[in-house]
Design a protein around this motif. Structure first.
Motif, mmCIF file in Angstrom:
data_model
loop_
_atom_site.group_PDB
_atom_site.id
_atom_site.type_symbol
_atom_site.label_atom_id
_atom_site.label_comp_id
_atom_site.label_asym_id
_atom_site.label_seq_id
_atom_site.Cartn_x
_atom_site.Cartn_y
_atom_site.Cartn_z
ATOM 1 N N SER A 1 9.713 -7.230 3.665
ATOM 2 C CA SER A 1 8.302 -7.369 4.003
ATOM 3 C C SER A 1 7.504 -6.160 3.523
ATOM 4 C CB SER A 1 8.133 -7.522 5.505
ATOM 5 O OG SER A 1 8.317 -6.276 6.121
ATOM 6 N N VAL A 2 6.201 -6.374 3.463
ATOM 7 C CA VAL A 2 5.289 -5.307 3.064
ATOM 8 C C VAL A 2 5.439 -4.094 3.984
ATOM 9 C CG1 VAL A 2 2.848 -4.714 2.867
ATOM 10 C CG2 VAL A 2 3.629 -6.936 2.118
ATOM 11 N N VAL A 3 5.672 -4.370 5.273
ATOM 12 C CA VAL A 3 5.768 -3.281 6.242
ATOM 13 C C VAL A 3 6.953 -2.375 5.935
ATOM 14 C CG1 VAL A 3 5.958 -2.700 8.660
ATOM 15 C CG2 VAL A 3 4.689 -4.712 7.971
ATOM 16 N N ALA A 4 8.076 -2.969 5.518
ATOM 17 C CA ALA A 4 9.253 -2.168 5.178
ATOM 18 C C ALA A 4 8.902 -1.193 4.058
ATOM 19 C CB ALA A 4 10.402 -3.081 4.758
ATOM 20 N N LEU A 62 5.898 -0.187 3.232
ATOM 21 C CA LEU A 62 4.892 0.771 3.715
ATOM 22 C C LEU A 62 5.546 1.908 4.492
ATOM 23 C CD1 LEU A 62 1.971 1.616 4.207
ATOM 24 C CD2 LEU A 62 1.814 -0.087 6.006
ATOM 25 N N VAL A 63 6.456 1.562 5.402
ATOM 26 C CA VAL A 63 7.151 2.599 6.174
ATOM 27 C C VAL A 63 7.966 3.487 5.235
ATOM 28 C CG1 VAL A 63 8.891 3.052 7.933
ATOM 29 C CG2 VAL A 63 7.214 1.252 8.301
ATOM 30 N N ALA A 64 8.630 2.857 4.262
ATOM 31 C CA ALA A 64 9.418 3.643 3.306
ATOM 32 C C ALA A 64 8.525 4.586 2.520
ATOM 33 C CB ALA A 64 10.174 2.718 2.355
ATOM 34 N N PRO A 121 0.832 -1.194 0.000
ATOM 35 C CA PRO A 121 0.000 0.000 0.000
ATOM 36 C C PRO A 121 0.866 1.242 0.000
ATOM 37 C CG PRO A 121 -0.062 -1.038 2.175
ATOM 38 C CD PRO A 121 0.883 -1.849 1.333
ATOM 39 N N ILE A 141 5.820 5.968 3.538
ATOM 40 C CA ILE A 141 5.484 7.098 4.418
ATOM 41 C C ILE A 141 6.659 8.066 4.476
ATOM 42 C CG2 ILE A 141 5.127 7.703 6.849
ATOM 43 C CD1 ILE A 141 3.227 5.262 6.934
ATOM 44 N N GLY A 142 7.880 7.514 4.512
ATOM 45 C CA GLY A 142 9.066 8.362 4.462
ATOM 46 C C GLY A 142 9.082 9.219 3.208
ATOM 47 N N ILE A 143 8.786 8.598 2.066
ATOM 48 C CA ILE A 143 8.750 9.335 0.793
ATOM 49 C C ILE A 143 7.678 10.415 0.842
ATOM 50 C CG2 ILE A 143 8.277 9.120 -1.685
ATOM 51 C CD1 ILE A 143 10.291 7.159 -1.633
#
Lengths: 294, 287
Positions: free
Chosen positions: B89-92, B94-96, B34, B98-100
């Motif tokens: 993982s998907v979470v990595a 997703l967090v990235a 996502p 958000i960083g972008i």
């Protein structure tokens, strides 16, 4: 100078409390809570409103923990069946809805104007002494919270939640009920965030919905990612680094003239984003899989 | 009649949500995460369109500017960040993302300031269709959305790279052994997802005021539409966007203007409660 350091110390400890909650939820259990700021906000408003209406501080703080914890319960109930990434989006959505409610329900929260004049803890002691007493109180609460999470981590309960993080199906196959444990973890973490919110409200003395944007959640994420996910010491160290980062950027403005307050806000958001990206790419140990032992 | 008017207004709003959801669903179907940077990509599109419009005076140039700038920036994000996290993982991811999103918002805030900006749209009299008032601007924007959709679906279903994209969405390993190079597919994906988000951002900007935060506010409705439409289904995303837009507008008299996003959130919860893994049970990819 001392007053300044104590002030920073109080804010840092508020972030430690928030980080401890997230350490329990994400570090130990693997729950991707992107809505931490929502529980923080609920705690702040609950305690502020209670105390402003004549309740003693202890009732305000208890109410903050209780209401934040209770708010986590249905969120947990509905979203625990979801995949990791949907859970993240749902919790993020929850915190945004909290902010919308705080903005819209003016009869209760005074909307965007916010609630001024929230009583300080120990205001009877006078400025410096009162601040020091506040610092001592939040330090004591934080130490208790950290000790509690260490105890949880070492208990049979802790072994189960870590097993859920590592392999939920296996835990289920052993006859345990992962959702029940996850909800308990969510509620405890949210209650901690609620207490942090109460401390924040009574320290800052003025709250507005604008203080509870998702960026705060990601400050806490940044803290635990930098400090090391799943470690109580990581939450503490990460929060200290975060504080240096937040306060340090204030000094950048003194050194480099011509940066306005809004530009500085942008620069901070950008740095948070950059740090999240860099840590995810180059220091993933904290975040993915390989959880270091306490 | 009042509700019919709201419904129609909602459909026009829904076009923006639908395009944003289309961008999310393309990325979810093919890159499998996502993309939380979708909202801020829309902001980028809006500012790019503003700049292009000021420079040229033409809304067509503005649209091309929005699509081009956003597509290129997301491609850069893929090269510099998402590609490095492909096996994580998907979470990595997703967090990235958000960083972008934060980096984009910061850059836009510094570059364009925090003041509100508006498109200089000429005022015009609404058309009357049997009592329904429809603004010419809304019709023009519907046309822009339609052209965008035709272009996207044409690309997906009529070209070789579109077929490859759908193949990767369907089964990445199978696509790879069939000789499809994932790198090329990803380049096409990010250009396309960025262009769609950029145009959605321009449309949102023309309907409202542009600020560095305004795209982020669209993230929840867009995710809701993507989930409601069945993750990975481009047609579903657009249809769900229209439905969501109409539902938000029609409910406004009952719950008030500010609770629009809360409605999107509740719909998302309701859908996920019935289908916890999204409407289609698993990521089935772009079909």
């Amino acid at each position: 100078m001392e007053a300044y350091l104590v002030a920073i110390g109080i804010i840092a400890l508020i972030y430690v409390l928030l980080s401890l909650g997230l350490t329990l939820q994400y570090g130990l259990t693997g729950l991707i809570n992107f809505g931490h700021v929502g529980f923080f906000a609920i705690g702040a408003y609950t305690s502020a409103l209670l105390v402003l209406n004549g309740a003693p501080f202890i009732v305000g703080f208890a109410g903050a923990a209780l209401l934040a914890g209770v708010a986590a319960w249905p969120i947990g109930l509905v979203s625990l069946r979801l995949r990791d990434d949907y859970f993240a989006i749902v919790t993020l959505g929850f915190s945004e809805v909290v902010r919308i409610v705080l903005t819209s329900e003016r009869w209760l929260t005074k909307g965007v104007q916010g609630i001024p004049g929230i009583p300080r803890l120990y205001s009877g002691l006078g400025g410096a002494a009162g601040q020091l007493a506040t610092f001592a109180t939040i330090l004591a609460v934080t130490v208790v919270a950290a000790w509690m999470i260490l105890r949880i981590a070492r208990s049979p309960f802790g072994r189960i939640i870590e097993a859920i993080r590592d392999n939920e199906e296996a835990v289920q196959a052993l006859g345990k009920d992962p959702p029940r444990f996850k909800i308990q973890v969510l509620v405890v973490g949210a209650a901690l965030a609620g207490i942090a919110g109460a401390f924040y409200a009574h320290y800052i003395t003025y709250i507005v919905p604008e203080q509870y944007i998702p960026l705060v959640t990601f400050y806490v994420w940044m803290a635990i990612i930098m400090g090391g996910v799943g470690r109580v010491s990581g939450a503490v160290i990460g929060s200290v680094i975060l504080m240096v980062f937040l306060e340090g950027s204030r000094f950048i403005r003194d050194i480099v003239p011509g940066i306005s307050e809004v530009d500085m806000a942008s620069v901070r958001i950008g740095l948070v984003g950059l740090l999240l990206i860099l840590f995810i790419i180059y220091r993933p140990q904290g975040l993915m899989g390989d959880y270091t032992k306490r | 009649m009042f509700y019919a008017q709201l419904f129609v207004n909602g459909l026009f709003q829904g076009l923006v949500i639908g395009l944003a959801a289309l961008s999310i669903t393309l990325v979810f179907g093919i890159a499998r995460f996502p993309n939380a940077a979708t909202g801020d990509s829309m902001t980028l599109g809006a500012y790019a369109a503003l700049a292009a419009h000021k420079a040229s005076g033409s809304f067509i140039v503005a649209g091309l500017g929005a699509a081009g700038a956003t597509g290129i920036v997301l491609l850069l994000a893929y090269w510099s960040v998402f590609r490095k996290l492909a096996n994580r993982s998907v979470v990595a991811l997703l967090v990235a993302s958000i960083g972008i999103a934060f980096v984009l918002r910061a850059a836009l805030g510094v570059a364009f300031g925090h003041g509100q900006q508006v498109f200089q749209v000429p005022l015009s009299r609404p058309y009357l269709f049997g009592g329904l008032r429809i603004l010419p601007l809304d019709l023009q924007m519907a046309l822009v959305a339609l052209v965008t959709l035709i272009a996207v679906f044409g690309l997906l279903y009529l070209t070789a790279i579109g077929r490859q994209m759908r193949a990767v969405a369907d089964n990445r390993d199978l696509a790879r052994v069939s000789g499809i190079r994932p790198g090329r597919v990803m380049i096409a994906l990010w250009l396309l997802a960025g262009a769609v988000a950029g145009i959605a951002g321009m449309m949102l900007g023309m309907k409202t005021i542009v600020t560095p935060e305004f795209g982020w506010e669209m993230l929840l409705p867009a995710f809701t539409a993507a989930i409601l439409g069945g993750i990975g289904s481009p047609v579903g995303a657009v249809v769900a966007g229209l439905i969501l837009g109409a539902m938000q507008e029609v409910s406004t008299p009952f719950v008030g203007f500010t609770y629009k996003i809360a409605i999107a959130f509740l719909i998302m919860l309701a859908v996920l409660l019935v289908r916890p893994r999204g409407l289609f049970g698993r990521v089935e990819g772009v079909r």
